[in-house]
Design a protein around this motif. Structure first.
Motif, mmCIF file in Angstrom:
data_model
loop_
_atom_site.group_PDB
_atom_site.id
_atom_site.type_symbol
_atom_site.label_atom_id
_atom_site.label_comp_id
_atom_site.label_asym_id
_atom_site.label_seq_id
_atom_site.Cartn_x
_atom_site.Cartn_y
_atom_site.Cartn_z
ATOM 1 N N PRO A 41 46.724 -7.457 -59.108
ATOM 2 C CA PRO A 41 46.432 -7.881 -57.732
ATOM 3 C C PRO A 41 47.424 -7.375 -56.683
ATOM 4 C CG PRO A 41 47.119 -9.748 -59.087
ATOM 5 C CD PRO A 41 46.968 -8.586 -60.004
ATOM 6 N N ARG A 42 48.641 -7.029 -57.099
ATOM 7 C CA ARG A 42 49.613 -6.509 -56.123
ATOM 8 C C ARG A 42 49.176 -5.117 -55.661
ATOM 9 N NH1 ARG A 42 55.325 -4.573 -57.070
ATOM 10 N NH2 ARG A 42 54.418 -4.360 -59.119
ATOM 11 N N GLU A 43 48.838 -4.251 -56.620
ATOM 12 C CA GLU A 43 48.432 -2.887 -56.287
ATOM 13 C C GLU A 43 46.977 -2.819 -55.814
ATOM 14 O OE1 GLU A 43 51.594 -2.659 -59.486
ATOM 15 O OE2 GLU A 43 49.759 -3.807 -59.246
ATOM 16 N N TYR A 44 46.136 -3.657 -56.408
ATOM 17 C CA TYR A 44 44.701 -3.662 -56.103
ATOM 18 C C TYR A 44 44.250 -5.090 -55.797
ATOM 19 C CZ TYR A 44 44.536 1.144 -57.606
ATOM 20 O OH TYR A 44 44.741 2.501 -57.694
ATOM 21 N N PRO A 45 44.551 -5.578 -54.575
ATOM 22 C CA PRO A 45 44.240 -6.972 -54.251
ATOM 23 C C PRO A 45 42.737 -7.252 -54.149
ATOM 24 C CG PRO A 45 45.132 -5.820 -52.337
ATOM 25 C CD PRO A 45 45.207 -4.875 -53.480
ATOM 26 N N VAL A 46 42.368 -8.452 -54.572
ATOM 27 C CA VAL A 46 40.995 -8.925 -54.401
ATOM 28 C C VAL A 46 40.701 -8.940 -52.904
ATOM 29 C CG1 VAL A 46 39.529 -10.969 -54.627
ATOM 30 C CG2 VAL A 46 40.947 -10.226 -56.550
ATOM 31 N N GLY A 47 39.513 -8.510 -52.553
ATOM 32 C CA GLY A 47 39.115 -8.458 -51.151
ATOM 33 C C GLY A 47 39.188 -7.063 -50.565
ATOM 34 N N GLY A 48 39.947 -6.180 -51.206
ATOM 35 C CA GLY A 48 40.033 -4.803 -50.725
ATOM 36 C C GLY A 48 38.685 -4.120 -50.851
ATOM 37 N N GLU A 49 38.411 -3.173 -49.957
ATOM 38 C CA GLU A 49 37.133 -2.464 -49.981
ATOM 39 C C GLU A 49 37.333 -0.970 -50.092
ATOM 40 O OE1 GLU A 49 34.244 -3.360 -47.017
ATOM 41 O OE2 GLU A 49 34.026 -5.424 -47.703
ATOM 42 N N LYS A 50 36.363 -0.320 -50.744
ATOM 43 C CA LYS A 50 36.331 1.132 -50.851
ATOM 44 C C LYS A 50 35.026 1.599 -50.222
ATOM 45 C CE LYS A 50 38.992 1.809 -55.049
ATOM 46 N NZ LYS A 50 39.250 2.864 -56.001
ATOM 47 N N THR A 51 35.130 2.608 -49.360
ATOM 48 C CA THR A 51 33.918 3.175 -48.766
ATOM 49 C C THR A 51 33.945 4.687 -48.951
ATOM 50 O OG1 THR A 51 35.007 3.120 -46.615
ATOM 51 C CG2 THR A 51 33.493 1.324 -47.091
ATOM 52 N N VAL A 52 34.349 5.418 -47.904
ATOM 53 C CA VAL A 52 34.307 6.878 -47.953
ATOM 54 C C VAL A 52 35.313 7.479 -48.925
ATOM 55 C CG1 VAL A 52 33.355 7.165 -45.654
ATOM 56 C CG2 VAL A 52 35.821 7.004 -45.942
ATOM 57 N N GLU A 53 36.294 6.705 -49.389
ATOM 58 C CA GLU A 53 37.276 7.279 -50.310
ATOM 59 C C GLU A 53 36.690 7.517 -51.696
ATOM 60 O OE1 GLU A 53 40.271 4.263 -52.142
ATOM 61 O OE2 GLU A 53 39.864 3.585 -50.121
ATOM 62 N N VAL A 54 35.499 7.004 -51.957
ATOM 63 C CA VAL A 54 34.839 7.224 -53.234
ATOM 64 C C VAL A 54 33.944 8.456 -53.101
ATOM 65 C CG1 VAL A 54 33.302 6.238 -54.965
ATOM 66 C CG2 VAL A 54 34.859 4.749 -53.719
ATOM 67 N N ALA A 55 34.029 9.369 -54.049
ATOM 68 C CA ALA A 55 33.238 10.595 -54.003
ATOM 69 C C ALA A 55 31.740 10.282 -53.977
ATOM 70 C CB ALA A 55 33.573 11.458 -55.215
ATOM 71 N N ALA A 56 31.007 11.032 -53.150
ATOM 72 C CA ALA A 56 29.567 10.807 -52.991
ATOM 73 C C ALA A 56 28.818 10.952 -54.313
ATOM 74 C CB ALA A 56 29.008 11.772 -51.956
ATOM 75 N N GLY A 57 29.214 11.914 -55.140
ATOM 76 C CA GLY A 57 28.565 12.104 -56.430
ATOM 77 C C GLY A 57 28.748 10.905 -57.338
ATOM 78 N N TRP A 58 29.908 10.270 -57.229
ATOM 79 C CA TRP A 58 30.185 9.063 -58.015
ATOM 80 C C TRP A 58 29.256 7.934 -57.587
ATOM 81 C CZ3 TRP A 58 31.372 4.047 -57.182
ATOM 82 C CH2 TRP A 58 31.859 3.316 -58.265
ATOM 83 N N LEU A 59 29.092 7.751 -56.266
ATOM 84 C CA LEU A 59 28.197 6.702 -55.766
ATOM 85 C C LEU A 59 26.771 6.942 -56.239
ATOM 86 C CD1 LEU A 59 29.321 6.020 -52.078
ATOM 87 C CD2 LEU A 59 29.324 4.404 -53.975
ATOM 88 N N ALA A 60 26.317 8.201 -56.155
ATOM 89 C CA ALA A 60 24.961 8.532 -56.590
ATOM 90 C C ALA A 60 24.780 8.206 -58.070
ATOM 91 C CB ALA A 60 24.658 10.004 -56.312
ATOM 92 N N ARG A 61 25.791 8.503 -58.861
ATOM 93 C CA ARG A 61 25.692 8.282 -60.302
ATOM 94 C C ARG A 61 25.752 6.796 -60.649
ATOM 95 N NH1 ARG A 61 27.178 11.534 -64.989
ATOM 96 N NH2 ARG A 61 27.229 10.089 -66.723
ATOM 97 N N CYS A 62 26.820 6.106 -60.219
ATOM 98 C CA CYS A 62 27.051 4.720 -60.650
ATOM 99 C C CYS A 62 26.206 3.692 -59.900
ATOM 100 C CB CYS A 62 28.527 4.364 -60.514
ATOM 101 S SG CYS A 62 29.561 5.124 -61.780
ATOM 102 N N ILE A 63 26.074 3.863 -58.604
ATOM 103 C CA ILE A 63 25.366 2.860 -57.810
ATOM 104 C C ILE A 63 23.868 3.137 -57.774
ATOM 105 C CG2 ILE A 63 25.153 1.772 -55.532
ATOM 106 C CD1 ILE A 63 27.800 1.127 -57.065
ATOM 107 N N THR A 64 23.485 4.352 -57.415
ATOM 108 C CA THR A 64 22.071 4.678 -57.254
ATOM 109 C C THR A 64 21.370 4.873 -58.602
ATOM 110 O OG1 THR A 64 22.633 5.732 -55.157
ATOM 111 C CG2 THR A 64 20.448 6.188 -56.051
ATOM 112 N N ALA A 65 21.930 5.745 -59.448
ATOM 113 C CA ALA A 65 21.298 6.039 -60.745
ATOM 114 C C ALA A 65 21.643 5.007 -61.818
ATOM 115 C CB ALA A 65 21.689 7.436 -61.216
ATOM 116 N N GLN A 66 22.631 4.158 -61.542
ATOM 117 C CA GLN A 66 23.050 3.091 -62.456
ATOM 118 C C GLN A 66 23.479 3.648 -63.818
ATOM 119 O OE1 GLN A 66 19.553 0.572 -62.207
ATOM 120 N NE2 GLN A 66 20.382 -0.495 -60.432
#
Length: 148
Positions: A41-66
């Protein structure tokens, strides 16, 4: 009784091993991932958000294609994550990201990291089998957020 995300972390640790474990909830209206559990939680606190820092291909694979993502080495981690230096500083050089899905909808992602070379296709399959354990907790968190 809902299995806690801490229990999912413990089961992941016992099954495939993990150095850094976080759970991100998918927030589709903002195209963002919000951290709802963290082993660090010190390095990666709950509540933190990731948006554009995540690669678009990763989002397509994990979120869209599951589909899960396996980054077996530090080069793969560097390619996908903007915070790769912090990840490396925690001794992590391999990652498995597994979508948590219910009724065809992506609720979030399990992020499982350990030393370079720690994971392979068998590890991904084991992680995929653990992901459903997080469904009730993520659904509960979504209800809490909606009721605010």
């Amino acid at each position: 009784m809902t299995v806690s995300l801490s229990t999912v972390e413990d089961k992941t640790r016992a099954t495939i091993g993990v150095r850094l474990f976080t759970v991100l909830a998918w927030v589709p209206e903002r195209q963002a991932l919000r951290r709802v559990h963290s082993s660090h939680p010190r390095e990666y606190p709950v509540g933190g958000e990731k948006t554009v820092e995540v690669a678009a291909g990763w989002l397509a694979r994990c979120i869209t294609a599951q589909e899960p993502y396996l980054g077996p080495d530090s080069a793969a981690v560097r390619e996908i994550f903007a915070d790769h230096e912090l990840i490396a500083g925690l001794g992590c050089g391999a990652v498995i990201n597994v979508p948590v899905v219910a009724d065809g909808r992506t609720l979030g992602v399990l992020n499982i990291l350990d030393a370079e070379g720690s994971y392979d296709d068998d590890s991904v399959e084991a992680a995929r089998n653990l992901a459903p354990l997080a469904v009730p907790a993520l659904l509960d968190l979504m209800k809490e957020t909606e009721n605010r």
